[in-house]
Design a protein around this motif. Structure first.
Motif: not given
Length: 335
Positions: A6-11, A37-38, A85-93
């Motif tokens: 995972t070259a570009n991981p995320a929280i 994640g990622g 610092k590893v990024r954060t991704n948001f998912a709205v379900t």
């Protein structure tokens, strides 16, 4: 043994709404959760749930919140130190399973950090059955990174190199296929397959599995030995030089589509390492994806939660001639 990169991981932070998302309004969540994640991490998580030995490699410092989340889950990991610092991704379900994603760009890797990531993957690839390269690339890394990584592994291991599966899109996937570096499997969704092949659009491919199979044939011509393309709730297609298959999932109550495609890839890999036929591997891929979609958030299923024997497999035409598709199509249960 499988290695995921995972070259570009995320929280991944998932925010659950009890209703439809309303832009510009204050809305109350029914819950939220954060986890590492990622795409590669999601595949590793799904493989671990199936008790398949794997190693997750990613760029992150030892004290990054992302690394701590991976460690807390008990995933076998190899973090490659970086300064960012590893990024954060948001998912709205939403209540009906609709998911809206908001992804940060992530840190910029230096040349030395990118080289260290390559070296770590090469060292870890000895005795490995599959090397999974998944997701986007971080800032500072050339779009040809995946091709560079694969060639570095093959230069070191030669005929003992693992099979390579790639789940990416846009410039990284285009650069890989343009490089002439062959890979054993790519796993696009319908929209990525449409972009890759130049055939129609994602919605049309999801509604027309034969057209999706024709589009996958274009990808074979560009350097992939096989294509596993997920078509949303319609199922998935598998295409190689001699086989063209469409899998229809059993009825599924969708709760969240987060990571469902990654679980599909994990299901395929899980079946492939046991020597399964393309039909069985595709059935397990779709069963894994459907089971993941029935779980809340980014949950991954155990094998006991999947139903590959309820997945219907259709054989499609292997040419672009739609007039032959009905005559050459046969139906069978995946069992």
């Amino acid at each position: 043994m499988i290695v995921t990169v995972t070259a570009n991981p995320a929280i991944d932070k998932t925010l659950a709404l009890p209703h439809q998302l309303a832009r510009g309004e204050v809305q109350r969540l029914t819950g939220s959760e954060s986890q590492a994640g990622g795409k590669g991490i999601n595949v590793s998580r799904a493989l671990r749930a199936s008790k398949l030995d794997n190693l997750a490699i990613f760029p992150a410092s030892a004290d990054d919140d992302f690394t701590r989340l991976v460690e807390a889950e008990g995933l076998r990991m190899l973090p490659v130190r970086i300064e960012g610092k590893v990024r954060t991704n948001f998912a709205v379900t939403e209540a009906d399973g609709t998911t809206t994603k908001l992804n940060e760009p992530g840190p910029r890797l230096s040349t030395a950090e990118a080289d260290a990531l390559v070296a770590a993957v090469v060292a870890a690839s000895h005795g490995v059955e599959w090397l999974v390269l998944a997701g986007s690339l971080p800032l500072g890394v050339d779009s040809s990174f995946y091709a560079t990584l694969i060639e570095a592994v093959r230069a070191e291991l030669g005929s003992a190199s693992p099979r390579v599966a790639v789940d990416s899109s846009d410039a990284p996937l285009e650069a890989l296929l343009a490089s002439g570096t062959r890979v054993q499997l790519i796993k696009p969704n319908a929209f990525e397959l449409a972009d890759l092949s130049g055939i129609s659009d994602g919605d049309t491919l999801e509604a027309d599995p034969q057209l999706a199979a024709d589009a996958a044939g274009r990808a074979l011509e560009r350097g992939a030995d096989a294509v596993l393309a997920t078509l949303g709730g319609a199922g998935a297609i598998y295409r190689d030089a001699t086989t063209s298959l469409f899998a229809t999932p059993p009825p599924t109550r969708v709760r969240s589509t987060v990571g469902a495609g990654d679980s599909s890839l994990a299901g395929y890999l899980l079946a492939s390492v046991t020597g399964a036929t393309p039909e069985r591997a595709l059935a397990q891929a779709v069963a894994h994806g459907s089971a993941a979609a029935s779980l809340p958030g980014s949950g991954v299923p155990s094998p006991e939660q999947t139903q590959p024997d309820l997945v219907r497999i259709d054989h499609l035409a292997t040419t672009g001639d739609h007039s032959n598709s009905t005559a050459t199509s046969t139906k069978e249960n995946a069992s």
